[in-house]
Design an enzyme around this catalytic site. Sequence first.
Site, PDB file in Angstrom:
ATOM      1  N   GLY A 212      -0.437  -1.668 -11.375  1.00  0.00           N
ATOM      2  CA  GLY A 212      -0.710  -1.417  -9.877  1.00  0.00           C
ATOM      3  C   GLY A 212       0.073  -0.320  -9.493  1.00  0.00           C
ATOM      4  O   GLY A 212       0.265   0.754 -10.025  1.00  0.00           O
ATOM      5  N   ALA A 265      -1.489  -8.274   0.730  1.00  0.00           N
ATOM      6  CA  ALA A 265      -2.072  -9.613   0.417  1.00  0.00           C
ATOM      7  C   ALA A 265      -2.221 -10.478   2.015  1.00  0.00           C
ATOM      8  O   ALA A 265      -2.188 -11.520   1.906  1.00  0.00           O
ATOM      9  CB  ALA A 265      -1.136 -10.537  -0.646  1.00  0.00           C
ATOM     10  N   SER A 266      -2.591  -9.554   2.894  1.00  0.00           N
ATOM     11  CA  SER A 266      -2.775 -10.421   4.260  1.00  0.00           C
ATOM     12  C   SER A 266      -4.110 -10.089   4.859  1.00  0.00           C
ATOM     13  O   SER A 266      -4.404 -10.117   6.115  1.00  0.00           O
ATOM     14  CB  SER A 266      -1.776  -9.944   5.129  1.00  0.00           C
ATOM     15  OG  SER A 266      -0.426 -10.354   4.490  1.00  0.00           O
ATOM     16  N   SER A 392      -3.699 -11.264  -9.256  1.00  0.00           N
ATOM     17  CA  SER A 392      -4.819 -10.906 -10.217  1.00  0.00           C
ATOM     18  C   SER A 392      -5.602  -9.868  -9.213  1.00  0.00           C
ATOM     19  O   SER A 392      -6.117 -10.158  -8.164  1.00  0.00           O
ATOM     20  CB  SER A 392      -5.291 -11.775 -11.010  1.00  0.00           C
ATOM     21  OG  SER A 392      -5.890 -12.770 -10.141  1.00  0.00           O
ATOM     22  N   ARG A 393      -6.202  -8.791  -9.975  1.00  0.00           N
ATOM     23  CA  ARG A 393      -6.884  -8.031  -9.276  1.00  0.00           C
ATOM     24  C   ARG A 393      -8.212  -7.392  -9.830  1.00  0.00           C
ATOM     25  O   ARG A 393      -8.257  -7.526 -11.134  1.00  0.00           O
ATOM     26  CB  ARG A 393      -5.825  -6.765  -8.761  1.00  0.00           C
ATOM     27  CG  ARG A 393      -4.725  -7.082  -8.021  1.00  0.00           C
ATOM     28  CD  ARG A 393      -4.448  -6.212  -7.086  1.00  0.00           C
ATOM     29  NE  ARG A 393      -3.308  -6.781  -6.256  1.00  0.00           N
ATOM     30  CZ  ARG A 393      -3.154  -6.323  -4.662  1.00  0.00           C
ATOM     31  NH1 ARG A 393      -4.210  -5.598  -4.131  1.00  0.00           N
ATOM     32  NH2 ARG A 393      -2.033  -6.972  -4.087  1.00  0.00           N
TER      33      ARG A 393
HETATM   34  P1  GTP Z   1      -2.969  -6.039  -0.922  1.00  0.00           P
HETATM   35  O1  GTP Z   1      -4.346  -4.912  -1.578  1.00  0.00           O
HETATM   36  O2  GTP Z   1      -2.193  -6.461  -1.407  1.00  0.00           O
HETATM   37  O3  GTP Z   1      -2.425  -4.714   0.268  1.00  0.00           O
HETATM   38  O4  GTP Z   1      -3.748  -6.769   0.229  1.00  0.00           O
HETATM   39  P2  GTP Z   1      -5.024  -6.973   1.395  1.00  0.00           P
HETATM   40  O5  GTP Z   1      -4.000  -6.919   2.692  1.00  0.00           O
HETATM   41  O6  GTP Z   1      -5.964  -6.051   1.104  1.00  0.00           O
HETATM   42  O7  GTP Z   1      -5.246  -8.369   1.211  1.00  0.00           O
HETATM   43  P3  GTP Z   1      -6.602  -9.079   0.898  1.00  0.00           P
HETATM   44  O8  GTP Z   1      -7.829  -8.938   1.954  1.00  0.00           O
HETATM   45  O9  GTP Z   1      -6.970  -8.731  -0.667  1.00  0.00           O
HETATM   46  O10 GTP Z   1      -6.383 -10.596   1.089  1.00  0.00           O
HETATM   47  C1  GTP Z   1      -5.424 -11.223   0.206  1.00  0.00           C
HETATM   48  C2  GTP Z   1      -5.417 -12.941   0.491  1.00  0.00           C
HETATM   49  O11 GTP Z   1      -5.875 -13.123   1.721  1.00  0.00           O
HETATM   50  C3  GTP Z   1      -6.931 -13.041  -0.407  1.00  0.00           C
HETATM   51  O12 GTP Z   1      -6.599 -14.257  -1.078  1.00  0.00           O
HETATM   52  C4  GTP Z   1      -8.028 -13.406   0.737  1.00  0.00           C
HETATM   53  O13 GTP Z   1      -8.989 -14.351   0.210  1.00  0.00           O
HETATM   54  C5  GTP Z   1      -7.159 -14.040   1.858  1.00  0.00           C
HETATM   55  N1  GTP Z   1      -7.594 -13.247   3.225  1.00  0.00           N
HETATM   56  C6  GTP Z   1      -8.229 -12.478   3.505  1.00  0.00           C
HETATM   57  N2  GTP Z   1      -8.723 -12.521   4.841  1.00  0.00           N
HETATM   58  C7  GTP Z   1      -8.727 -13.900   5.324  1.00  0.00           C
HETATM   59  C8  GTP Z   1      -8.994 -14.522   6.526  1.00  0.00           C
HETATM   60  O14 GTP Z   1      -9.658 -13.946   7.383  1.00  0.00           O
HETATM   61  N3  GTP Z   1      -8.440 -15.887   6.564  1.00  0.00           N
HETATM   62  C9  GTP Z   1      -7.985 -16.449   5.390  1.00  0.00           C
HETATM   63  N4  GTP Z   1      -7.814 -17.710   5.789  1.00  0.00           N
HETATM   64  N5  GTP Z   1      -7.643 -15.777   4.529  1.00  0.00           N
HETATM   65  C10 GTP Z   1      -7.807 -14.449   4.246  1.00  0.00           C
HETATM   66  C1  SPV Z   2      -0.145  -3.785  -2.462  1.00  0.00           C
HETATM   67  O1  SPV Z   2       0.801  -4.346  -3.146  1.00  0.00           O
HETATM   68  O2  SPV Z   2      -0.024  -3.987  -0.925  1.00  0.00           O
HETATM   69  C2  SPV Z   2      -1.169  -3.154  -3.070  1.00  0.00           C
HETATM   70  C3  SPV Z   2      -1.417  -3.332  -4.602  1.00  0.00           C
HETATM   71  O3  SPV Z   2      -2.216  -2.768  -2.477  1.00  0.00           O
HETATM   72  S1  SPV Z   2      -0.398  -2.018  -5.512  1.00  0.00           S
HETATM   73  O4  SPV Z   2      -1.219  -1.088  -5.590  1.00  0.00           O
HETATM   74  O5  SPV Z   2       0.214  -2.869  -6.619  1.00  0.00           O
HETATM   75  O6  SPV Z   2       0.585  -1.727  -4.532  1.00  0.00           O
END
Ligand code: GTP
Ligand code: SPV
Length: 610
Positions: A212, A265-266, A392-393
């Site tokens: 990543g 991951a939010s 995992s991605r």
């Molecule tokens: P990075 O790629 O790490 O920067 O993460 P991101 O901000 O793009 O997060 P992503 O959309 O992948 O969501 C991370 C986790 O949060 C996943 O397991 C989703 O299922 C969960 N999630 C996303 N949106 C919601 C929501 O509206 N409600 C809930 N309960 N969970 C959510």
């Molecule tokens: C994060 O960690 O916010 C990501 C995945 O989007 S990485 O490319 O590993 O930073």
Amino acid sequence: MVDVNSALDEAGLTNPRVREYVAHWAAITQPDRVEVVSAADDARLLQEAVDAGELLPAGEGRYYSRSYHKDTARSEERTVVATSKEDDRGVYNNWKPAAEMTELLTERMRGASAGKTMYVIPYLMAPPGSPLEAYAAGVELTDSRPVVLHMIRMSRVAASYVNELEDPDSFVRAVHVTGDLENLGQGTPEDQRYFATVADERTILHYGSSYGGNALLGKIAHGLRQACYDGRASGVFLAEQFMLLGITDKETGKRWHICGGFPSASGKTNLAMTLAPDAMGDRYHVEFYGDDIAWLWVGDDGRVYGMNPEFGVFGVAKDTNEKTNPTALDSIAEGTGVIFTNVAYNERTQEVWWEGMTKNPPEDVTGWQDWKGELISERAADDTSPWAHPNSRFTTTLANVPNVAGDFEAPAGVPIDAIIFGGRTSDREPLVRAITDLAEGVYDGLTLGAEATFAAEGVDGQLRYDPMSMRPFMAYGEGDYAAHWLKIIGSATDQPIFAHVNWFQRGDDGHFRWPGYRDNLRALLWLARFKDGEVTGRQTPVGVLPTVEELELDGVEITPEDLEIILSIDNERWRQEMGFREAHLKGFERVPEEIWEAHRRVSAALDAEA
Ligand code: GTP
Ligand code: SPV
Ligand code: MN
């Protein structure tokens, strides 16, 4: 000595400065071969990777990979920003002197690619023709073929991007050496890894991972950390860990573009890929621009513009399913060339699975292996650890995203109507609160946070602050960062509205009070209407909240009690938070006075209502 020149000649890589750079690092890392790659090499490289066992087939045009089990996420402790100016030291950027890091990493990398191929990846982190193109070119050197395959999905890869540079020296030098993953002491006091962005030299030196953001250097090392630094040095742009989406109201023809940051991951990927809920009929069309990075600048017309410098999605697999994110499933379907990393895999049927893909794991466990490659059938009865790694991605290119915007590659970018911040907060933060003042908006971003994941790591109710969701990517000091935000957005004559959103309030039994995912669009629609003056909301000390009547709630599964809570302000908890915020801001150097004034205004308004 490996013959660098003929490899570069063969690929038509003519930029003399790039050639010097490749030769310089080849002499240090000492690979057996040098190969310049472009997106056109994808099919051949995929086949080579499958033949070498680096990728496993996961159905028609789908691939599976595992990373070393101690190498499954970015390492924030081992990531540093190095420059020759100590003024660049911030609270979060792990600043180090440039000379020290360059020397240290050069030594780590010396001879470390022996026996391997050095792939040369010329890339562009921008739609071609973008006004920010001058900051977008780079050349990653890597000794990992899977990294090449990921980079081809995540960025635009071709020699022409660096051959045609106006200033031949204006490319980011991005060196990635995997290292001996089994002997790097990951997470111990003897940790050998270092991930350094030597920002004032536009050089990225990453050693000790193939996963990543540690290894795909165009993505966050260049697209966020380096670009964050360049954005301030040039005085012309912001580079943020933001998603970017467009909403069209087909009935009125209105179109809004919204970008915003939530910590890793939010929920950025999920929001950007969202579709209008079925209950809303066919009225709204949501378009995907980007899910992890946006660069923002002010156009000649005085509006803020945004674009996604990436070319793909590196999305979290967990909980991706037909209900939460059907768009993501389409983006990784057969024939997409998707690469899964660290999900569960069935060698017999070539299927993949992750927690939340289906309600229960496959009933017949024959052939299923967890993310480490261990057979599920041989697990101890009391082993309840997840089959897939939580981080995992899937890696897929933007063209595979069914709701990708028609103009996602438009060089001009798109005008930004709203900037939103959000995090995982289980109480206090309402569903959405609009902020109309620039300094209060930037202040809200600076005090963004998410709850500490382990109770032991934080004070109850206290956030792990993550300014603008850039904590792991901040390239210089936080006070200067706020000042740069005020300057860039402040120079727009037609400014976007700000808002804070929260999809993650929970009840005492742990249930999410708001159903989230596709229903999140309802909060964004309210915000767009509020900006356009169609609804007025309800003023509170921390911003304007929607009334129940103003939210489109048809088909939303929520109890009246939960709805009331997510649309109200808990004054006492907010006043406690203001104390935490004060301490947080005091830790930063050179916080602009406008930010302190915003903090005092919000505090006073909360006190007045207590
Ligand atoms: P990075 O790629 O790490 O920067 O993460 P991101 O901000 O793009 O997060 P992503 O959309 O992948 O969501 C991370 C986790 O949060 C996943 O397991 C989703 O299922 C969960 N999630 C996303 N949106 C919601 C929501 O509206 N409600 C809930 N309960 N969970 C959510
Ligand atoms: C994060 O960690 O916010 C990501 C995945 O989007 S990485 O490319 O590993 O930073
Ligand atoms: Mn991210």
